[in-house]
Design a protein around this motif. Structure first.
Motif: not given
Length: 547
Positions: A417, A234, A287, A225
């Motif tokens: 994340i 990614w 997040m 991450f």
């Protein structure tokens, strides 16, 4: 008071006058440990410049973050058995040693290693304070004091940037680390004097192999991450391999934990709907919060035009609203003994905050941004302590450290994340719009400009270099430069718009999730009285009360 600290107890519970001194120690520890992050962040550009370590820049955060994240559940589990005191002391000593080495570092690699040592200590300082609040107050009282703890966190976030800037400019960047030492000493004295020693009721077999398996499983996932979208794409083989190795090791860890006598992460915790839903809600909320806090200053610098120092203060109004909401939320829970309706309302306010932030454009006024951030801060500030209290209330007192640390560990992963995900969203939106809005006369420069990320393109040094380049083009150069900067602002606004749309998705998921959060009326004094461990009738590690 000193003599009371030598008393050997069978539980971590703190009673009498000593609990107020313990509370002061907890608040001091939380204040300086959370302030450390904002103080250091302000000094990072100077540190990188002085140590010539741009290639290791991200590791100043990653080393600290990984070391603290992987140690949190270990501290929590062991503190239920051996008491909070030894792990508080160990954490404060390690944090102090790491701070001293950081200040003495002469290379970037030395500083990264020192930050890792700091992180090992920070893992204890992240997990112990919330558990200690549970040792002092029953769940019903705890709502009020969790709000105060949230206020301490918010206050440190306000003071940190200003203090970090002043220390860096007036003294030296090294003092942003040295300033931790007197706070650590004061907190260490408070811990030694006020926290009880706890005697284990029976010989405990510590699951060291499970702890090691968890750590080596988490590291590749955290690295994945951290590097995804920056060092590697990614979908690159490197990132995929890191995730696969991490997942395989964590599956082995979970299988091992089911057989362990004293597991690091108790599998039965996840049978509780309150625990599971609180973890999910915490991840969604963290997040969304990290996305807004990390990247909004970029918009303020690049579009509104504030300098880096002033843009850092943009988060202050959000933190003030966070403080107010935390205190009010805690008071409501203490008076009513309930929390689900409050969770519904808090998450709805979070949605409103993200909707407002998603309307940002090139013409948005600075004060509008402030109002939008205040709304978001109210929602997050009200919901965060609520989730902590709800989880603590759902389990026996003797599992306080394990429950707290597991919840905090998962929330930390939400922040880890969020960073690469939101960074990728911002950069992709920026680059795509920049290609569309670039003046036709500047087609030849597209390849050069598209290689820059928004943050790099909007620094004073980068803009000065661009302006000098356009000045060499004659009278038309200034016009082209202005057109380019406008295109950059429009593109950055597009990237930020996409970012807050993603945040809005997390906000909506949080709102929906609150309707699946079970409610157990907050317990009062009976919470401690009914503790099996306090009466010595059951061994540590018993199954939790499950809904």
């Amino acid at each position: 008071m000193a003599s009371s600290s030598e008393t050997v107890q069978r539980t971590n519970q703190i009673v009498g006058r000593r609990r107020w001194w313990a509370l002061a120690t907890v608040m001091l520890t939380m204040f300086f440990s959370s302030m450390d992050q904002t103080v250091v962040s302000t000094a990072i550009p100077t540190i990188v410049s002085k140590l010539n370590g741009l290639n290791l820049y991200s590791w100043l955060f990653s080393a600290y973050m990984m070391a603290s994240a992987v140690t949190v559940p270990i501290y929590g589990k062991l503190s239920d058995v051996f008491g909070r005191k030894p792990f508080y002391i160990f954490g404060l000593v390690m944090f102090g040693v790491g701070s001293a080495i950081s200040g003495l570092s002469h290379t970037m690699l030395e500083l990264v290693i020192a930050r890792g040592i700091q992180g090992i200590g920070a893992g204890a300082m992240m997990s112990m304070p919330r558990a200690t609040i549970g040792d002092i107050f029953d769940p019903k009282e705890r709502g009020r004091w969790m709000g105060v703890i949230g206020a301490v966190f918010g206050l440190s976030s306000i003071i940190g940037p200003a203090l970090g800037g002043w220390i860096t400019d007036s003294l030296s960047w090294r003092w942003v680390f040295y300033i931790n030492l007197p706070f650590a000493v004061l907190a260490l004295i408070g811990v030694i004097v006020t926290l009880p020693r706890v005697r284990a009721e029976h010989r405990v077999q510590v699951d060291w192999f499970g702890a090691l398996l968890m750590i080596i499983g988490l590291i590749p996932i955290l690295l994945g991450f951290t590097w995804a979208g920056t060092k590697y794409a990614w979908g690159s083989s490197q990132i995929i391999l890191l995730f696969v190795v991490g997942v395989v090791l964590l599956v082995l860890f979970l299988l091992w934990e089911r057989r362990a006598k004293e597991p690091v992460l108790t599998p039965t915790l996840f049978k509780s709907r309150i625990f599971t839903m609180s973890l999910i809600l915490g991840i969604f909320m963290m997040m969304g919060m990290f996305g807004s806090m990390m990247y909004l200053p970029t918009y303020v610098q690049g579009v509104i035009g504030l300098n880096a120092t002033n843009s850092g203060f943009l988060l202050s109004p959000m933190m003030i609203s966070f403080i107010v909401a935390s205190v009010i939320s805690g008071q409501i829970m203490t008076r009513t003994g309930r929390y689900v309706r409050l969770a519904n309302v808090s998450s709805a306010i979070i949605i409103v905050g993200f909707i407002l932030l998603a309307t940002l454009n090139v013409n948005t006024h600075f004060w509008s941004v402030i109002i939008y951030m205040v709304v978001l801060g109210l929602g997050i500030g009200a919901l965060m302590p609520l989730l902590n209290v709800a989880v603590q209330n759902a389990f026996p007192y003797e599992m306080m450290g394990t429950v707290n640390s597991t919840q905090q560990f998962v929330s930390s992963l939400g922040g880890v994340i969020a960073s690469p995900i939101f960074g990728s969203v911002l950069n992709n939106g920026f680059q795509h719009k920049l290609n569309e809005t670039m003046p036709a006369q500047l087609n030849a420069m597209k390849s050069t400009l598209s290689s820059l990320d928004p943050q790099a393109l909007l620094t004073a040094q980068a803009q000065h270099a661009l302006k000098s380049k356009f000045a060499s083009m004659g009278s038309a150069g200034q016009t082209l430069y202005n057109q380019l900067i406008h295109a950059v602002k429009v593109s950055l606004t597009t990237g930020v718009h996409h970012l807050f749309l993603v945040g809005l998705i997390f906000g909506c998921l949080t709102f929906i999730g609150t309707f699946f959060l079970p409610e157990v009326r907050l317990k009062g004094k009976e919470y401690f009285a009914s503790s099996d461990r306090a009466s010595g009738d059951a061994p540590i590690g018993q199954k939790p009360q499950v809904e």
